[in-house]
Scaffold this motif. Structure first.
Motif, short mmCIF file in Angstrom:
data_model
loop_
_atom_site.label_atom_id
_atom_site.label_comp_id
_atom_site.label_asym_id
_atom_site.label_seq_id
_atom_site.Cartn_x
_atom_site.Cartn_y
_atom_site.Cartn_z
N SER A 208 0.85 -1.19 0.00
CA SER A 208 0.00 0.00 0.00
C SER A 208 0.88 1.23 0.00
O SER A 208 2.10 1.13 0.15
CB SER A 208 -0.91 0.05 1.24
N SER A 209 0.25 2.38 -0.13
CA SER A 209 0.99 3.62 0.08
C SER A 209 1.24 3.76 1.58
O SER A 209 0.60 3.08 2.38
CB SER A 209 0.19 4.81 -0.46
N PRO A 210 2.15 4.66 1.98
CA PRO A 210 2.38 4.83 3.42
C PRO A 210 1.11 5.37 4.09
O PRO A 210 0.45 6.26 3.55
CB PRO A 210 3.50 5.89 3.49
N GLY A 211 0.75 4.80 5.22
CA GLY A 211 -0.37 5.33 5.98
C GLY A 211 -1.74 4.85 5.57
O GLY A 211 -2.75 5.37 6.05
N ALA A 212 -1.80 3.84 4.69
CA ALA A 212 -3.11 3.33 4.26
C ALA A 212 -3.74 2.44 5.33
O ALA A 212 -4.95 2.19 5.29
CB ALA A 212 -2.96 2.57 2.95
N GLY A 213 -2.91 1.97 6.27
CA GLY A 213 -3.47 1.19 7.36
C GLY A 213 -3.11 -0.30 7.35
O GLY A 213 -3.86 -1.11 7.90
N LYS A 214 -1.99 -0.64 6.74
CA LYS A 214 -1.59 -2.06 6.69
C LYS A 214 -1.41 -2.64 8.09
O LYS A 214 -1.92 -3.72 8.39
CB LYS A 214 -0.25 -2.23 5.94
N THR A 215 -0.69 -1.93 8.94
CA THR A 215 -0.39 -2.47 10.27
C THR A 215 -1.66 -2.58 11.11
O THR A 215 -1.89 -3.59 11.79
CB THR A 215 0.65 -1.59 10.99
N THR A 216 -2.52 -1.57 11.04
CA THR A 216 -3.77 -1.61 11.80
C THR A 216 -4.67 -2.75 11.29
O THR A 216 -5.32 -3.44 12.08
CB THR A 216 -4.50 -0.25 11.69
N LEU A 217 -4.67 -2.96 9.98
CA LEU A 217 -5.43 -4.06 9.41
C LEU A 217 -4.92 -5.40 9.96
O LEU A 217 -5.72 -6.27 10.35
CB LEU A 217 -5.31 -4.03 7.87
N LEU A 218 -3.60 -5.54 10.00
CA LEU A 218 -3.02 -6.78 10.52
C LEU A 218 -3.32 -6.94 12.01
O LEU A 218 -3.66 -8.02 12.47
CB LEU A 218 -1.51 -6.81 10.27
N GLU A 219 -3.22 -5.84 12.75
CA GLU A 219 -3.54 -5.88 14.18
C GLU A 219 -4.96 -6.40 14.37
O GLU A 219 -5.24 -7.22 15.23
CB GLU A 219 -3.46 -4.47 14.79
N ARG A 220 -5.85 -5.87 13.55
CA ARG A 220 -7.27 -6.20 13.71
C ARG A 220 -7.55 -7.66 13.34
O ARG A 220 -8.26 -8.36 14.06
CB ARG A 220 -8.09 -5.25 12.82
N VAL A 221 -6.95 -8.12 12.24
CA VAL A 221 -7.27 -9.48 11.79
C VAL A 221 -6.53 -10.54 12.62
O VAL A 221 -7.00 -11.67 12.77
CB VAL A 221 -7.01 -9.65 10.27
N LEU A 222 -5.35 -10.16 13.16
CA LEU A 222 -4.57 -11.13 13.93
C LEU A 222 -4.90 -11.06 15.42
O LEU A 222 -4.65 -12.01 16.16
CB LEU A 222 -3.07 -10.88 13.73
N GLY A 223 -5.47 -9.93 15.83
CA GLY A 223 -5.72 -9.72 17.25
C GLY A 223 -6.92 -10.48 17.79
O GLY A 223 -6.93 -10.88 18.94
N GLY A 224 -7.92 -10.69 16.95
CA GLY A 224 -9.10 -11.41 17.41
C GLY A 224 -8.99 -12.88 17.08
O GLY A 224 -7.89 -13.40 16.93
N ASP A 225 -10.13 -13.56 16.96
CA ASP A 225 -10.09 -14.98 16.59
C ASP A 225 -10.60 -15.19 15.16
O ASP A 225 -11.08 -16.26 14.81
CB ASP A 225 -10.86 -15.82 17.59
#
Lengths: 118, 228
Positions: B39-56
């Motif tokens: 993605s471009s910088p700041g599109a939310g890759k890390t937050t997306l990963l946090e969200r999908v990996l953080g739950g079940d």
């Protein structure tokens, strides 16, 4: 805007084929869909080639226009904008314009190879 | 000095592709499927990963992350809090501060990846909408994040990236009420440039649409490897 990365990639491929010989020219085919700016590529090429067997080698290129062909209705068109959705609703493939190839290189023969030919 | 013309007729990225194939073989041997997330910088890759990996959302699927950045371990530190294997790869550390990951960089990280303990490796590429599209790393699938704040014309401006990906996650849809952006037009523009791409409307912040992203990851994890 990605010409520095690409010039480094070209260098890697050319050196692999140069097999230890000095390179004086590189001929490339570049498709319009690759979004490469040739002047920029040549600028970076001169920099990345420094202190390698490609130092001073001329980077030459032939541009290929982008063309798409619809898989459904087989209509073919030249790509101005990168639109691959055909008017018929079908998906088009790029039939030209995605090239980014090293066609050939010009190398100086090694000293011993010249002697062997005499 | 005698000169000879040598015909090569090979892709200029050949050197990278060869290493990518070697990576792919190593991943296949360990039965790990790999997603290259761009993605471009700041599109939310890390937050997306946090969200999908953080739950079940991923259930039993064992995921790991290879975090690509020019410098620093800010993103890796965030993801490590989720108690999943995270490996940091800095392009500023011996790779000239490259603006993308390439096959060789990923190869250098292989020894530090716990491949035997994971089923799916999520590679978060360096934020950049151009160069990462050019360099295969040995992945099974390529996906990108495009946030709604980036505007509707991004697919037409960066077709190389949008055409390289089979999945486009349209992120930050929680912001839509505050924007003039026509999200249908953004989706249509993705379809113009890459008619085969799938778009998912997601908010990594609220979790909306995350299950569909998780389903896609699970589908990739279940794919039978094809030759690289």
């Amino acid at each position: 805007m990605h010409e520095l990365s690409l010039s480094e990639a070209i260098l890697g491929t050319v050196l692999k084929h140069a097999d230890g010989r000095r390179v004086t020219a590189v001929d490339m085919t570049i498709g319009a869909l690759r979004q490469v700016v040739p002047d920029s590529l040549e600028f970076y090429w001169d920099i990345v080639a420094r202190d390698t067997l490609c130092e001073g080698a001329e980077l030459r290129h032939t541009m290929i226009a982008g063309r798409a062909r619809c898989e459904t209705c087989e209509k073919e068109w030249e790509l101005d904008l990168p639109i691959f959705l055909c008017a018929c609703g079908g998906t088009a493939r790029a039939v030209a314009g995605e090239e980014f190839e090293v066609e050939s290189i010009v190398v100086e023969d090694k000293e011993d190879a010249c002697i062997a030919q005499r | 000095m005698h000169r000879t013309k040598v015909t090569i007729a090979s892709d200029a990225l050949d050197a990278n592709t060869t290493i990518a194939s070697a990576n792919r073989s190593d991943f296949d041997r360990e039965e790990v499927r790999v997603v290259n997330l761009m993605s471009s910088p700041g599109a939310g890759k890390t937050t997306l990963l946090e969200r999908v990996l953080g739950g079940d959302a991923l259930g039993e699927l064992r995921a790991g992350v290879l975090e690509g950045d020019v410098q620093g371990s800010f993103d890796a530190d965030r993801l490590a809090l989720l108690h999943i294997p995270v490996t940091q790869l800095n392009t500023g550390n011996g790779f000239g501060g490259e603006c993308h990951l390439d096959a060789n960089m990923v190869r250098s990280a292989l020894p530090s990846l716990p491949l035997a303990d994971i089923d799916l490796l999520l590679v978060e590429n360096v934020g950049n909408l151009v160069c990462p599209a050019e360099f295969r790393i040995g992945e099974d699938a390529r996906a990108m994040v495009a946030s709604v704040t980036e505007g509707v014309e991004k697919p037409l401006k960066y077709p190389l990236m949008f055409r390289a990906c089979e999945l486009v996650v349209i992120n930050k849809i929680d912001l839509l009420p505050h924007l003039d952006l026509d999200v249908d037009r953004l989706v249509a523009n993705v379809g113009q440039v890459n008619p085969e791409a799938r778009c998912l409307l997601v908010s990594a912040k609220t979790g909306e649409g995350i299950d569909q992203f998780a389903d896609w990851l699970a589908e990739v994890a279940g794919r039978v490897p094809t030759a690289a």
